[in-house]
Design a protein around this motif. Sequence first.
Motif, PDB file in Angstrom:
ATOM      1  N   ALA A  28       0.822  -1.208   0.000  1.00  0.00           N
ATOM      2  CA  ALA A  28       0.000   0.000   0.000  1.00  0.00           C
ATOM      3  C   ALA A  28       0.858   1.261   0.000  1.00  0.00           C
ATOM      4  O   ALA A  28       0.386   2.347  -0.365  1.00  0.00           O
ATOM      5  CB  ALA A  28      -0.935  -0.006   1.206  1.00  0.00           C
ATOM      6  N   LEU A  29       2.126   1.108   0.378  1.00  0.00           N
ATOM      7  CA  LEU A  29       3.041   2.252   0.428  1.00  0.00           C
ATOM      8  C   LEU A  29       3.935   2.306  -0.816  1.00  0.00           C
ATOM      9  O   LEU A  29       4.973   2.959  -0.807  1.00  0.00           O
ATOM     10  CB  LEU A  29       3.918   2.150   1.688  1.00  0.00           C
ATOM     11  N   TRP A  30       3.534   1.608  -1.865  1.00  0.00           N
ATOM     12  CA  TRP A  30       4.347   1.527  -3.092  1.00  0.00           C
ATOM     13  C   TRP A  30       4.827   2.894  -3.589  1.00  0.00           C
ATOM     14  O   TRP A  30       6.021   3.067  -3.843  1.00  0.00           O
ATOM     15  CB  TRP A  30       3.560   0.803  -4.172  1.00  0.00           C
ATOM     16  N   PRO A  31       3.957   3.889  -3.745  1.00  0.00           N
ATOM     17  CA  PRO A  31       4.434   5.192  -4.247  1.00  0.00           C
ATOM     18  C   PRO A  31       5.520   5.795  -3.353  1.00  0.00           C
ATOM     19  O   PRO A  31       6.500   6.366  -3.859  1.00  0.00           O
ATOM     20  CB  PRO A  31       3.175   6.058  -4.254  1.00  0.00           C
ATOM     21  N   ALA A  32       5.369   5.652  -2.040  1.00  0.00           N
ATOM     22  CA  ALA A  32       6.368   6.212  -1.135  1.00  0.00           C
ATOM     23  C   ALA A  32       7.702   5.479  -1.261  1.00  0.00           C
ATOM     24  O   ALA A  32       8.776   6.093  -1.221  1.00  0.00           O
ATOM     25  CB  ALA A  32       5.861   6.134   0.307  1.00  0.00           C
ATOM     26  N   TYR A  33       7.647   4.165  -1.440  1.00  0.00           N
ATOM     27  CA  TYR A  33       8.884   3.408  -1.615  1.00  0.00           C
ATOM     28  C   TYR A  33       9.553   3.741  -2.952  1.00  0.00           C
ATOM     29  O   TYR A  33      10.786   3.837  -3.035  1.00  0.00           O
ATOM     30  CB  TYR A  33       8.611   1.902  -1.531  1.00  0.00           C
ATOM     31  N   GLN A  34       8.752   3.909  -3.990  1.00  0.00           N
ATOM     32  CA  GLN A  34       9.332   4.270  -5.283  1.00  0.00           C
ATOM     33  C   GLN A  34      10.051   5.611  -5.187  1.00  0.00           C
ATOM     34  O   GLN A  34      11.155   5.794  -5.713  1.00  0.00           O
ATOM     35  CB  GLN A  34       8.244   4.323  -6.361  1.00  0.00           C
ATOM     36  N   GLU A  35       9.447   6.549  -4.489  1.00  0.00           N
ATOM     37  CA  GLU A  35      10.088   7.855  -4.309  1.00  0.00           C
ATOM     38  C   GLU A  35      11.371   7.721  -3.495  1.00  0.00           C
ATOM     39  O   GLU A  35      12.396   8.332  -3.816  1.00  0.00           O
ATOM     40  CB  GLU A  35       9.135   8.819  -3.608  1.00  0.00           C
ATOM     41  N   ALA A  36      11.324   6.903  -2.435  1.00  0.00           N
ATOM     42  CA  ALA A  36      12.513   6.710  -1.608  1.00  0.00           C
ATOM     43  C   ALA A  36      13.644   6.081  -2.412  1.00  0.00           C
ATOM     44  O   ALA A  36      14.817   6.466  -2.266  1.00  0.00           O
ATOM     45  CB  ALA A  36      12.161   5.833  -0.402  1.00  0.00           C
ATOM     46  N   TYR A  37      13.310   5.118  -3.272  1.00  0.00           N
ATOM     47  CA  TYR A  37      14.333   4.511  -4.126  1.00  0.00           C
ATOM     48  C   TYR A  37      14.884   5.528  -5.124  1.00  0.00           C
ATOM     49  O   TYR A  37      16.093   5.578  -5.380  1.00  0.00           O
ATOM     50  CB  TYR A  37      13.766   3.295  -4.864  1.00  0.00           C
ATOM     51  N   GLU A  38      14.018   6.306  -5.715  1.00  0.00           N
ATOM     52  CA  GLU A  38      14.474   7.307  -6.684  1.00  0.00           C
ATOM     53  C   GLU A  38      15.473   8.267  -6.049  1.00  0.00           C
ATOM     54  O   GLU A  38      16.513   8.590  -6.639  1.00  0.00           O
ATOM     55  CB  GLU A  38      13.272   8.076  -7.239  1.00  0.00           C
ATOM     56  N   ILE A  39      15.189   8.716  -4.838  1.00  0.00           N
ATOM     57  CA  ILE A  39      16.086   9.639  -4.147  1.00  0.00           C
ATOM     58  C   ILE A  39      17.420   8.961  -3.849  1.00  0.00           C
ATOM     59  O   ILE A  39      18.492   9.543  -4.064  1.00  0.00           O
ATOM     60  CB  ILE A  39      15.431  10.159  -2.851  1.00  0.00           C
ATOM     61  N   ALA A  40      17.359   7.716  -3.363  1.00  0.00           N
ATOM     62  CA  ALA A  40      18.593   6.993  -3.048  1.00  0.00           C
ATOM     63  C   ALA A  40      19.434   6.751  -4.301  1.00  0.00           C
ATOM     64  O   ALA A  40      20.662   6.894  -4.288  1.00  0.00           O
ATOM     65  CB  ALA A  40      18.260   5.668  -2.362  1.00  0.00           C
ATOM     66  N   LEU A  41      18.781   6.362  -5.398  1.00  0.00           N
ATOM     67  CA  LEU A  41      19.503   6.116  -6.646  1.00  0.00           C
ATOM     68  C   LEU A  41      20.122   7.400  -7.182  1.00  0.00           C
ATOM     69  O   LEU A  41      21.243   7.396  -7.700  1.00  0.00           O
ATOM     70  CB  LEU A  41      18.551   5.511  -7.678  1.00  0.00           C
ATOM     71  N   GLU A  42      19.403   8.496  -7.063  1.00  0.00           N
ATOM     72  CA  GLU A  42      19.912   9.786  -7.533  1.00  0.00           C
ATOM     73  C   GLU A  42      21.122  10.236  -6.722  1.00  0.00           C
ATOM     74  O   GLU A  42      22.148  10.644  -7.268  1.00  0.00           O
ATOM     75  CB  GLU A  42      18.823  10.857  -7.422  1.00  0.00           C
ATOM     76  N   ARG A  43      20.995  10.176  -5.414  1.00  0.00           N
ATOM     77  CA  ARG A  43      22.014  10.760  -4.540  1.00  0.00           C
ATOM     78  C   ARG A  43      23.218   9.854  -4.323  1.00  0.00           C
ATOM     79  O   ARG A  43      24.290  10.337  -3.928  1.00  0.00           O
ATOM     80  CB  ARG A  43      21.398  11.116  -3.184  1.00  0.00           C
ATOM     81  N   CYS A  44      23.054   8.566  -4.575  1.00  0.00           N
ATOM     82  CA  CYS A  44      24.125   7.629  -4.226  1.00  0.00           C
ATOM     83  C   CYS A  44      24.644   6.816  -5.405  1.00  0.00           C
ATOM     84  O   CYS A  44      25.244   5.749  -5.211  1.00  0.00           O
ATOM     85  CB  CYS A  44      23.659   6.701  -3.113  1.00  0.00           C
ATOM     86  N   SER A  45      24.411   7.286  -6.631  1.00  0.00           N
ATOM     87  CA  SER A  45      25.058   6.666  -7.780  1.00  0.00           C
ATOM     88  C   SER A  45      26.282   7.510  -8.104  1.00  0.00           C
ATOM     89  O   SER A  45      26.166   8.624  -8.622  1.00  0.00           O
ATOM     90  CB  SER A  45      24.113   6.601  -8.987  1.00  0.00           C
ATOM     91  N   THR A  46      27.451   7.008  -7.754  1.00  0.00           N
ATOM     92  CA  THR A  46      28.689   7.769  -7.869  1.00  0.00           C
ATOM     93  C   THR A  46      29.666   7.064  -8.805  1.00  0.00           C
ATOM     94  O   THR A  46      29.457   5.919  -9.202  1.00  0.00           O
ATOM     95  CB  THR A  46      29.350   7.924  -6.494  1.00  0.00           C
ATOM     96  N   GLU A  47      30.721   7.746  -9.138  1.00  0.00           N
ATOM     97  CA  GLU A  47      31.749   7.168 -10.002  1.00  0.00           C
ATOM     98  C   GLU A  47      32.356   5.927  -9.348  1.00  0.00           C
ATOM     99  O   GLU A  47      32.628   4.930 -10.007  1.00  0.00           O
ATOM    100  CB  GLU A  47      32.843   8.199 -10.277  1.00  0.00           C
TER     101      GLU A  47
END
Length: 299
Positions: free
Chosen positions: A228-247
């Motif tokens: 039921a919290l799918w949208p919130a988890y998708q947003e949390a993953y998007e933020i983590a992927l954005e901020r923590c994909s490094t060289e």
Amino acid sequence: MAKDKRKGGGKGKSGKKPAATDLRELLRIPEGERVDLSSYDAAGTPGGPRNKEEGVAATARMGERLADLQERLWAAGTAGDRRRVLLILQGMDTSGKGGTVKHVIGLFNPSGCRIKAFKAPTREELNHPFLWRIVKALPEPGEIGIFDRSQYEDVLIARVRELVPRSQLDRRYGQINRFERSLAEDGVTVVKCFLHVSYEQQKRRLLERLDNPDKHWKFNPGDIDERALWPAYQEAYEIALERCSTEEAPWFVVPADRKWYRNWAVSRLLLAHLEAMDPQYPKADFDVEESRRRLLANP
């Protein structure tokens, strides 16, 4: 990441399917890029074989090469080479983290692997900084470590469930990046795979567990609440992927609706990283001919 890397079968700009050797670039999230998971096709097969039969066969063929590289990595570690590999698997429930461990890591010698599945923190773990339990589970030189969930739980479920103040949560992304940079500097090749399963496929897999008594042990009624919290988890993953994909430690988005492709892609990513490391058997630190002479001299 260009749109053509996300949708369908992952055809490139030329209209031809990219070579499998390009998989690291094909699935990688470039540093600083905005991430919208709805634009990634969870049923896609970018860079992969044409169908399940070919995919299963291709994964099996990688086994011998992966095993050889693992042995070389382990051998190099016995001679002082500090390099090792850490595979991080993250994804929603039913995305196949456990299945990936079973099918992909099964290609390796288990004695050279260190597998850790992170559950909810224990009371002792909660009394330490969130990275404390992660550090304790890291692979030793020469090993291949596999994390089923990881430090990212502390910016995923912690964000969705509001387990820590937002100011503390926001600092964690920087802490994770600095931690992973330090790992890279110490010889750890970090391979982070987000197993991207669709909302519809998750429902099908949960229903399969309910419909099969032999799979009831894998079902948790709480999974429905989490769904039921799918949208919130998708947003949390998007933020983590954005901020923590490094060289030093990029994220790879692995479509996971097709299990055969998921297994092939993770195997291929590991193979590409190990081949780039190119570990070598250490040279003998003893007189080989003298040892041969002595051995042959004995009856």
